[in-house]
Design a protein around this motif. Structure first.
Motif, PDB file in Angstrom:
ATOM      1  N   ARG A  94       0.847  -1.210   0.000  1.00  0.00           N
ATOM      2  CA  ARG A  94       0.000   0.000   0.000  1.00  0.00           C
ATOM      3  C   ARG A  94       0.876   1.252   0.000  1.00  0.00           C
ATOM      4  NH1 ARG A  94      -3.593  -1.173   5.018  1.00  0.00           N
ATOM      5  NH2 ARG A  94      -3.822   1.076   4.901  1.00  0.00           N
ATOM      6  N   ASP A 126      -5.359   7.828  -2.163  1.00  0.00           N
ATOM      7  CA  ASP A 126      -6.667   7.452  -1.628  1.00  0.00           C
ATOM      8  C   ASP A 126      -6.768   5.937  -1.460  1.00  0.00           C
ATOM      9  OD1 ASP A 126      -9.504   7.608  -0.924  1.00  0.00           O
ATOM     10  OD2 ASP A 126      -9.869   6.922  -2.976  1.00  0.00           O
ATOM     11  N   VAL A 127      -6.457   5.208  -2.519  1.00  0.00           N
ATOM     12  CA  VAL A 127      -6.589   3.741  -2.481  1.00  0.00           C
ATOM     13  C   VAL A 127      -5.623   3.131  -1.467  1.00  0.00           C
ATOM     14  CG1 VAL A 127      -6.297   1.624  -3.830  1.00  0.00           C
ATOM     15  CG2 VAL A 127      -7.509   3.576  -4.813  1.00  0.00           C
ATOM     16  N   CYS A 128      -4.382   3.582  -1.462  1.00  0.00           N
ATOM     17  CA  CYS A 128      -3.387   3.018  -0.536  1.00  0.00           C
ATOM     18  C   CYS A 128      -3.670   3.400   0.913  1.00  0.00           C
ATOM     19  CB  CYS A 128      -1.986   3.455  -0.927  1.00  0.00           C
ATOM     20  SG  CYS A 128      -1.406   2.688  -2.467  1.00  0.00           S
ATOM     21  N   ARG A 173      -6.602   3.328   2.302  1.00  0.00           N
ATOM     22  CA  ARG A 173      -7.773   2.585   2.799  1.00  0.00           C
ATOM     23  C   ARG A 173      -7.339   1.357   3.594  1.00  0.00           C
ATOM     24  NH1 ARG A 173     -11.592   2.626  -2.600  1.00  0.00           N
ATOM     25  NH2 ARG A 173     -11.509   4.887  -2.897  1.00  0.00           N
ATOM     26  N   ASP A 174      -8.136   1.012   4.596  1.00  0.00           N
ATOM     27  CA  ASP A 174      -7.874  -0.170   5.413  1.00  0.00           C
ATOM     28  C   ASP A 174      -8.334  -1.397   4.633  1.00  0.00           C
ATOM     29  OD1 ASP A 174      -7.286  -1.918   7.456  1.00  0.00           O
ATOM     30  OD2 ASP A 174      -9.110  -1.467   8.598  1.00  0.00           O
ATOM     31  N   MET A 175      -7.416  -1.955   3.854  1.00  0.00           N
ATOM     32  CA  MET A 175      -7.719  -3.140   3.065  1.00  0.00           C
ATOM     33  C   MET A 175      -6.411  -3.804   2.657  1.00  0.00           C
ATOM     34  SD  MET A 175      -8.910  -1.103  -0.424  1.00  0.00           S
ATOM     35  CE  MET A 175      -9.581  -2.496  -1.236  1.00  0.00           C
ATOM     36  N   CYS A 226      -8.218  -7.386  -3.888  1.00  0.00           N
ATOM     37  CA  CYS A 226      -8.236  -6.593  -2.655  1.00  0.00           C
ATOM     38  C   CYS A 226      -9.363  -7.081  -1.768  1.00  0.00           C
ATOM     39  CB  CYS A 226      -8.468  -5.112  -2.975  1.00  0.00           C
ATOM     40  SG  CYS A 226      -7.340  -4.450  -4.213  1.00  0.00           S
ATOM     41  N   TYR A 271     -11.523  -5.698   1.885  1.00  0.00           N
ATOM     42  CA  TYR A 271     -11.768  -4.825   3.034  1.00  0.00           C
ATOM     43  C   TYR A 271     -11.937  -5.687   4.281  1.00  0.00           C
ATOM     44  CZ  TYR A 271     -12.572  -0.752   0.035  1.00  0.00           C
ATOM     45  OH  TYR A 271     -12.423   0.285  -0.852  1.00  0.00           O
TER      46      TYR A 271
END
Length: 121
Positions: free
Chosen positions: A21, A63-65, A67-69, A89, A91
């Motif tokens: 991430r 934004d994508v990196c 995120r908690d996922m 990916c 979540y």
């Protein structure tokens, strides 16, 4: 007289960036004037989301990196100046996302990328 070798695409940096991430590592793979098209449920093929340039692409990657996922590079194929990869990916609530990308390279960096992605609903 030998031919000049073209710069190679760094698939390990792609893996580190995706799975770690790390938006900075991912952004380093793009050319300054790169284009990224995203096709999904909200941005259908006739009206994809289009991002031009490293600054705009970097905003999306941050934004994508952020995120908690979890992210995993499933497959990656490099052939000449073209790269294709599949990313999965998940979540924390179990919602999964799958994306496939096809990229064109210029001097070993991403010049053009089309990503098609789908989420669990």
């Amino acid at each position: 007289m030998g031919t000049a070798a073209r710069p190679a695409f760094d698939t390990e940096a792609l893996r580190r960036g995706i799975e770690g991430r790390d938006a900075g590592t991912l952004l380093s793979l793009y050319a300054d004037d790169a284009d990224l098209r995203v096709v999904d449920r909200n941005s259908q093929p006739s009206r994809p989301t289009v991002m031009h340039g490293r600054e705009r692409i970097g905003e999306m990657l941050n934004d994508v990196c952020g995120r908690d996922m979890t992210h995993r590079l499933e497959q990656c194929v490099v052939q000449g100046d073209h790269v294709a990869f599949t990313e999965s990916c998940e979540y924390p609530d179990g919602t999964k996302v799958l994306s496939n990308s096809m990229m064109s390279l210029k001097n070993g960096r991403i010049a053009d990328q089309t990503m098609v992605q789908a989420w669990d609903e």
